[in-house]
Design an enzyme around this catalytic site. Structure first.
Site, PDB file in Angstrom:
ATOM      1  N   CYS A  43       9.232   1.500 158.765  1.00 21.31           N
ATOM      2  CA  CYS A  43       9.591   0.024 158.743  1.00 21.31           C
ATOM      3  C   CYS A  43      10.980  -0.361 158.576  1.00 21.31           C
ATOM      4  O   CYS A  43      11.495  -1.152 159.199  1.00 21.31           O
ATOM      5  CB  CYS A  43       8.632  -0.634 157.967  1.00 21.31           C
ATOM      6  SG  CYS A  43       8.117   0.246 156.304  1.00 21.31           S
ATOM      7  N   ASP A  91      16.323 -11.922 161.071  1.00 16.89           N
ATOM      8  CA  ASP A  91      16.609 -11.471 159.983  1.00 16.89           C
ATOM      9  C   ASP A  91      16.676 -12.477 158.821  1.00 16.89           C
ATOM     10  O   ASP A  91      16.921 -13.648 158.939  1.00 16.89           O
ATOM     11  CB  ASP A  91      17.916 -10.777 159.851  1.00 16.89           C
ATOM     12  CG  ASP A  91      18.503  -9.857 158.800  1.00 16.89           C
ATOM     13  OD1 ASP A  91      17.519  -9.227 157.937  1.00 16.89           O
ATOM     14  OD2 ASP A  91      19.549 -10.078 158.308  1.00 16.89           O
ATOM     15  N   ASP A 105      18.443 -12.261 154.976  1.00 16.16           N
ATOM     16  CA  ASP A 105      19.770 -12.302 154.179  1.00 16.16           C
ATOM     17  C   ASP A 105      21.031 -12.185 155.125  1.00 16.16           C
ATOM     18  O   ASP A 105      21.109 -11.200 156.062  1.00 16.16           O
ATOM     19  CB  ASP A 105      19.962 -11.233 153.320  1.00 16.16           C
ATOM     20  CG  ASP A 105      18.895 -11.284 152.114  1.00 16.16           C
ATOM     21  OD1 ASP A 105      18.358 -12.285 151.750  1.00 16.16           O
ATOM     22  OD2 ASP A 105      18.105 -10.269 152.131  1.00 16.16           O
ATOM     23  N   THR A 131      12.653  -8.548 157.354  1.00 14.55           N
ATOM     24  CA  THR A 131      13.719  -8.303 156.392  1.00 14.55           C
ATOM     25  C   THR A 131      13.359  -6.801 155.833  1.00 14.55           C
ATOM     26  O   THR A 131      12.517  -6.555 155.103  1.00 14.55           O
ATOM     27  CB  THR A 131      13.878  -9.639 155.320  1.00 14.55           C
ATOM     28  OG1 THR A 131      14.639  -9.284 154.485  1.00 14.55           O
ATOM     29  CG2 THR A 131      12.512  -9.846 154.779  1.00 14.55           C
ATOM     30  N   ASN A 132      14.680  -6.201 155.540  1.00 14.80           N
ATOM     31  CA  ASN A 132      14.832  -5.129 154.931  1.00 14.80           C
ATOM     32  C   ASN A 132      14.954  -5.507 153.345  1.00 14.80           C
ATOM     33  O   ASN A 132      15.712  -6.223 153.116  1.00 14.80           O
ATOM     34  CB  ASN A 132      15.835  -4.103 155.210  1.00 14.80           C
ATOM     35  CG  ASN A 132      15.714  -3.297 156.240  1.00 14.80           C
ATOM     36  OD1 ASN A 132      14.725  -3.374 156.799  1.00 14.80           O
ATOM     37  ND2 ASN A 132      16.713  -2.618 156.751  1.00 14.80           N
TER      38      ASN A 132
END
Ligand SMILES: [Zn+2]
Length: 175
Positions: free
Chosen positions: A100, A9, A11, A51-52
């Site tokens: 996603c 991931d 952040d 990453t979102n």
């Protein structure tokens, strides 16, 4: 032959969690991230960032703001002799209910197909339970939750390991 991969991931795992990070100047690498990645490479892992980035869909920053940060981040990894094979991001706001955005597994499954990844031999490191759930649902059972990002509920996680930060992952990922 299928490859093994460390899924990171962004952040809270690679860089310090700032609410909706939008500027390179606010990007701060978490201590030990480069050494950890060098260690992963030495064990034969490729590295993919997943990453979102709903700040784009929510209108907090633009796709081009995101791209600037991404470009800069990859340059810094390169300087440290680390090759990030891909960065996959979801720009959508939660309201869109895309496939996603984590905790959905879409980005992991996309990577699996694109690079022929052996998910059973791969690892995933995240700072949110949604990272862990998305990983598990894509076939990754080697999951690590880190304390370096969002506050986590250690009593209520399905992660295999919980550690302070990516800096400590070399004690767990040893082969
Ligand atoms: Zn999405």
């Amino acid at each position: 032959m299928p490859i093994k991969t460390i899924f990171l991931d962004r952040d809270g795992v690679i860089n310090k969690e700032k609410n909706y990070l939008s500027k390179v100047n606010d990007f701060e690498f978490i201590s030990g991230v480069f050494d950890a990645c060098i260690h992963f490479h030495s064990l034969g892992y490729s590295i993919i960032v997943i990453t979102n980035q709903s700040g784009i869909g929510r209108g907090y920053y633009s796709d081009s703001d995101y791209q600037k940060i991404n470009h800069w981040m990859l340059k810094e990894f390169n300087k440290n002799n680390i090759k990030i094979m891909d960065v996959i991001y979801c720009p959508h706001s939660p309201a869109l209910e895309c496939d996603c955005r984590k905790p959905k597994s879409g980005m992991f499954l996309y990577a699996k197909d694109k690079y022929d990844i052996d998910m059973k031999k791969s690892w995933s490191i995240g700072d949110k339970e949604t990272d862990i759930v998305a990983s598990e649902n894509s076939g990754i059972s080697n999951t690590i939750l880190v304390r370096s990002g969002h506050s986590i509920d250690e009593t209520n996680t399905s992660a295999k390991f919980v550690i302070d930060s990516i800096e400590n992952s070399n004690q767990i990922i040893t082969e």
